[in-house]
Design an enzyme around this catalytic site. Structure first.
Site, short mmCIF file in Angstrom:
data_model
loop_
_atom_site.label_atom_id
_atom_site.label_comp_id
_atom_site.label_asym_id
_atom_site.label_seq_id
_atom_site.Cartn_x
_atom_site.Cartn_y
_atom_site.Cartn_z
N HIS A 7 0.83 -1.20 0.00
CA HIS A 7 0.00 0.00 0.00
C HIS A 7 0.86 1.25 0.00
O HIS A 7 2.05 1.20 0.31
CB HIS A 7 -0.97 0.05 1.19
CG HIS A 7 -0.33 0.03 2.54
ND1 HIS A 7 -0.06 -1.12 3.24
CD2 HIS A 7 0.09 1.04 3.36
CE1 HIS A 7 0.49 -0.83 4.40
NE2 HIS A 7 0.61 0.49 4.51
N HIS A 79 4.02 7.07 3.88
CA HIS A 79 4.93 5.94 3.73
C HIS A 79 4.45 5.02 2.62
O HIS A 79 3.32 5.13 2.16
CB HIS A 79 5.12 5.16 5.04
CG HIS A 79 3.89 4.46 5.55
ND1 HIS A 79 3.01 5.03 6.44
CD2 HIS A 79 3.40 3.22 5.31
CE1 HIS A 79 2.04 4.16 6.73
NE2 HIS A 79 2.25 3.06 6.04
N GLU A 130 7.64 0.91 5.10
CA GLU A 130 7.07 -0.12 5.97
C GLU A 130 7.29 -1.47 5.27
O GLU A 130 7.11 -1.57 4.06
CB GLU A 130 5.57 0.14 6.15
CG GLU A 130 4.86 -0.90 7.02
CD GLU A 130 3.36 -0.59 7.20
OE1 GLU A 130 2.80 0.17 6.42
OE2 GLU A 130 2.78 -1.16 8.14
CO CO Z 1 1.14 1.28 6.34
#
Ligand code: CO
Length: 134
Positions: A7, A79, A130
């Site tokens: 994502h 992020h 991440e």
């Molecule tokens: Co995230």
């Protein structure tokens, strides 16, 4: 080592307005807001054919995205999340290469119920990364 883009997370000052923009203006499949008190955010998941967008909005006074929104009042990309097969192996490899893992260095359970880690943006071309164990 990294796999799919899981994502892209976008911090937004107005969750309702951003959700409406994605659903009505951009015509995307937008979910209901989900409070994540452990992470200090409310998240809206947007399903795209090949990945997800996550709209992040602060939840509580100590939200980790408060500072980001102070610096970026109209919101912005916060992020990106890449999938890895083995998060501990990935961490060890990155730390051996000199990359900084944020927090204790131990994976936490992320918004999708899977172990995640965050890598210092200064070590990755100014981008908070991440990693999520797929
Ligand atoms: Co995230």
């Amino acid at each position: 080592m990294i796999g799919r883009l899981n994502h892209v997370a976008i911090a937004v000052p107005d969750l309702e307005a951003a959700s409406a923009q994605y659903s009505e203006t951009l015509g995307a499949k937008v979910g209901a807001p989900q409070p994540e008190p452990d992470h200090g955010v409310t998240v809206v998941f947007i399903e795209l054919p090949n990945t997800k967008i996550e709209l992040l909005h602060p939840l509580g006074e100590d939200s980790p995205i408060n500072g980001f929104l102070e610096k970026n009042p109209s919101g912005g990309i916060h992020h990106i999340c890449y999938e890895v097969d083995d998060i501990l192996a990935a961490r060890d490899r990155l730390q051996a290469a000199g990359a900084r893992v944020l927090g204790s260095g131990e994976p936490k359970i992320g918004a999708h119920g899977k172990p995640v880690l965050f890598l210092h943006p200064k070590d990755f071309t100014g981008t908070l990364v991440e990693l999520e164990q797929a």
